[in-house]
Design a protein around this motif. Structure first.
Motif, PDB file in Angstrom:
ATOM      1  N   SER B 128      -6.297  -8.937   1.744  1.00  0.00           N
ATOM      2  CA  SER B 128      -4.850  -9.127   1.881  1.00  0.00           C
ATOM      3  C   SER B 128      -4.106  -9.261   0.566  1.00  0.00           C
ATOM      4  O   SER B 128      -2.983  -8.785   0.432  1.00  0.00           O
ATOM      5  CB  SER B 128      -4.565 -10.365   2.730  1.00  0.00           C
ATOM      6  N   LEU B 129      -4.716  -9.921  -0.418  1.00  0.00           N
ATOM      7  CA  LEU B 129      -3.959 -10.325  -1.591  1.00  0.00           C
ATOM      8  C   LEU B 129      -4.456  -9.691  -2.875  1.00  0.00           C
ATOM      9  O   LEU B 129      -4.062 -10.098  -3.965  1.00  0.00           O
ATOM     10  CB  LEU B 129      -4.013 -11.849  -1.723  1.00  0.00           C
ATOM     11  N   ALA B 130      -5.305  -8.686  -2.741  1.00  0.00           N
ATOM     12  CA  ALA B 130      -5.904  -8.088  -3.946  1.00  0.00           C
ATOM     13  C   ALA B 130      -5.144  -6.845  -4.395  1.00  0.00           C
ATOM     14  O   ALA B 130      -4.574  -6.117  -3.589  1.00  0.00           O
ATOM     15  CB  ALA B 130      -7.360  -7.724  -3.657  1.00  0.00           C
ATOM     16  N   LEU B 132      -2.397  -6.581  -6.135  1.00  0.00           N
ATOM     17  CA  LEU B 132      -0.942  -6.628  -5.963  1.00  0.00           C
ATOM     18  C   LEU B 132      -0.207  -6.814  -7.284  1.00  0.00           C
ATOM     19  O   LEU B 132       0.992  -6.585  -7.366  1.00  0.00           O
ATOM     20  CB  LEU B 132      -0.568  -7.771  -5.013  1.00  0.00           C
ATOM     21  N   ARG B 142      -5.221  -0.399  -7.274  1.00  0.00           N
ATOM     22  CA  ARG B 142      -4.093  -0.820  -6.448  1.00  0.00           C
ATOM     23  C   ARG B 142      -3.923   0.106  -5.238  1.00  0.00           C
ATOM     24  O   ARG B 142      -3.744  -0.358  -4.108  1.00  0.00           O
ATOM     25  CB  ARG B 142      -2.845  -0.765  -7.324  1.00  0.00           C
ATOM     26  N   ARG B 146      -4.329  -0.810  -1.260  1.00  0.00           N
ATOM     27  CA  ARG B 146      -3.248  -0.510  -0.321  1.00  0.00           C
ATOM     28  C   ARG B 146      -3.774   0.329   0.848  1.00  0.00           C
ATOM     29  O   ARG B 146      -3.404   0.103   2.008  1.00  0.00           O
ATOM     30  CB  ARG B 146      -2.124   0.239  -1.041  1.00  0.00           C
ATOM     31  N   ARG B 149      -5.722  -1.869   3.188  1.00  0.00           N
ATOM     32  CA  ARG B 149      -4.800  -2.636   4.038  1.00  0.00           C
ATOM     33  C   ARG B 149      -4.167  -1.742   5.108  1.00  0.00           C
ATOM     34  O   ARG B 149      -4.002  -2.141   6.260  1.00  0.00           O
ATOM     35  CB  ARG B 149      -3.712  -3.292   3.179  1.00  0.00           C
ATOM     36  N   ARG B 153      -3.992  -1.848   9.458  1.00  0.00           N
ATOM     37  CA  ARG B 153      -2.803  -1.625  10.289  1.00  0.00           C
ATOM     38  C   ARG B 153      -3.044  -0.463  11.252  1.00  0.00           C
ATOM     39  O   ARG B 153      -2.608  -0.499  12.408  1.00  0.00           O
ATOM     40  CB  ARG B 153      -1.576  -1.345   9.413  1.00  0.00           C
ATOM     41  N   GLU B 180       3.171  -3.651  12.264  1.00  0.00           N
ATOM     42  CA  GLU B 180       3.765  -4.162  11.019  1.00  0.00           C
ATOM     43  C   GLU B 180       3.926  -5.677  11.085  1.00  0.00           C
ATOM     44  O   GLU B 180       3.601  -6.392  10.143  1.00  0.00           O
ATOM     45  CB  GLU B 180       5.143  -3.517  10.781  1.00  0.00           C
ATOM     46  N   GLU B 183       0.503  -7.425  11.048  1.00  0.00           N
ATOM     47  CA  GLU B 183      -0.106  -7.324   9.726  1.00  0.00           C
ATOM     48  C   GLU B 183       0.569  -8.315   8.785  1.00  0.00           C
ATOM     49  O   GLU B 183      -0.102  -9.018   8.028  1.00  0.00           O
ATOM     50  CB  GLU B 183       0.014  -5.909   9.142  1.00  0.00           C
ATOM     51  N   THR B 184       1.889  -8.373   8.859  1.00  0.00           N
ATOM     52  CA  THR B 184       2.630  -9.297   7.989  1.00  0.00           C
ATOM     53  C   THR B 184       2.201 -10.737   8.224  1.00  0.00           C
ATOM     54  O   THR B 184       1.976 -11.493   7.270  1.00  0.00           O
ATOM     55  CB  THR B 184       4.140  -9.137   8.235  1.00  0.00           C
ATOM     56  N   ARG B 187      -1.251 -11.239   6.634  1.00  0.00           N
ATOM     57  CA  ARG B 187      -1.204 -11.349   5.165  1.00  0.00           C
ATOM     58  C   ARG B 187      -0.637 -12.704   4.760  1.00  0.00           C
ATOM     59  O   ARG B 187      -1.114 -13.339   3.820  1.00  0.00           O
ATOM     60  CB  ARG B 187      -0.350 -10.239   4.563  1.00  0.00           C
TER      61      ARG B 187
END
Lengths: 218, 218
Positions: B128-130, B132, B142, B146, B149, B153, B180, B183-184, B187
DNA sequence: CTATTTATGGAGTATCTACTCCATAAAGAT
DNA sequence: ATCTTTATGGAGTAGATACTCCATAAATAG
């Protein structure tokens, strides 16, 4: 010979008088330099922002930098402050308005969608995703960022309590829970913005989050 | 003299036969070393995981490391794969079960809350947080993150489409929008877990997100 | 004026980070 | 046995990163 027109260091004296500080005046605008550094940190995170890139965008030599800001970490903390009172100002502003708490959170969601995707700065949020993957010797920065994030949740809770006082939220409602939920959606929106989600997409996410508002049929 | 009991390099031959590979067999268990490295990346992120820490937890010398994994970036990509088939396996598993799509997403929210807070690995999610906040010269990593991720979704969208086919979601519904949103929330839950939110807190956030499920009064 | 304080220019540096080199070891292939 | 292939141990390294030093400049204080 250069003249310092914007970077004059002023000092507030005891009786409210203002005079120039002692010593050689700095040749650059400290506030403007901080603002530029803030945008680099916003885009790259703390580790990702290199010293060379920072002083380059700030237009400073190493010595001027250390004289004015002390260290990279001190600069970062100042930059977080500059973000909160600058580009991050949408957050308290959206919550502050009158009306029911739900309206305030609707404003917050729409303002967040706009702020995370406008071209004023990098996509996303400087606060939401910073200090999450640091080494143990940066625990202080990590704690700092966690506290800043906690601060935004506290603002949410306070606004919800205001709604309870105003009667638009029922007495026994779990305001901490609602704040947790909307904070989570905000942090997630920051990730989505970083990955390229546009304003309209984030607005729809925010609208859907509002459908979870307690006690209201969708 | 050491004996390699777990790290034997096997090769699948043409006719389904298995034989030992040529050359000196490695003295360590590649899969176990990868698993340990994965947990370091999970905890620290890509940049935060230093080479020295990685080879230390893997128990390797630099030469053995490069011989087996090629580079830090190649190791990272493999580690992401190991996460997805290991600790990240809860995600497709929760979605895969039968019943209405809403039930699947309820399972997903509860499984996410559990996975992000259990003591099997670091808090939160490796995906989730890699990637960025990376520098421009790491655009490839990157993009890779993405896409990973985006893959999660896509899994959500496919499960929602299954719900449409099964009749538990109406035909014209915006499945991408629902994906969406969830997923939000996921995250955002990863951020909250990193900041110390416990399982129960994340479960309540997930339950509240389900209240936004379309067409259902809360 | 001199003393003090603060800012700047520019060269320098300790440490870290990811990686490389090469001699040697241990396996299979012929 | 010899050749080829792959793995290992251990020293070494180019470049980056955050920071330091010091001579000098430019202001105020007295």
């Amino acid at each position: 010979m250069l003249t310092a027109t914007k970077g004059l260091t002023m000092v507030i004296k005891g009786e409210g008088q203002v005079s120039r500080a002692r010593g050689r005046p700095r040749l650059f605008d400290r506030t403007a330099a901080l603002d530029r550094a803030m945008r680099v940190f916003w885009d790259r995170g703390y580790e990702g922002a290199t010293f060379d890139e920072l002083i380059a965008v700030m237009g400073l030599s190493p010595s001027s930098f250390y004289n004015a800001f002390g260290s990279k970490e001190a600069l970062y903390r100042e930059a977080v402050g500059a973000y909160l009172t600058g580009p991050g100002g949408f957050f308290p502003k959206a919550l502050a308005g009158g009306g029911p708490a739900k309206d305030a959170f609707a404003r917050l969601m729409m303002a967040t969608a706009a702020a995370y995707t406008d071209d004023v700065g990098p996509a996303g949020c400087m606060i939401s995703l910073a200090g999450l993957h640091d080494a143990p010797d940066r625990a202080d920065l990590r704690d700092f960022m966690r506290e800043v994030r906690e601060g935004s949740r506290t603002l949410m809770i306070e606004r919800l309590n205001e709604g309870v006082r105003n009667g638009d939220l029922s007495e026994g409602i779990d305001v901490a829970q609602i704040a947790e939920f909307f904070e989570t959606v905000s942090r997630g929106m920051a990730v989505r913005a970083r990955d390229g989600a546009d304003r309209r997409t984030l607005e729809k996410i925010g609208a859907m989050a509002l459908d979870a508002w307690p006690g209201v049929p969708s």
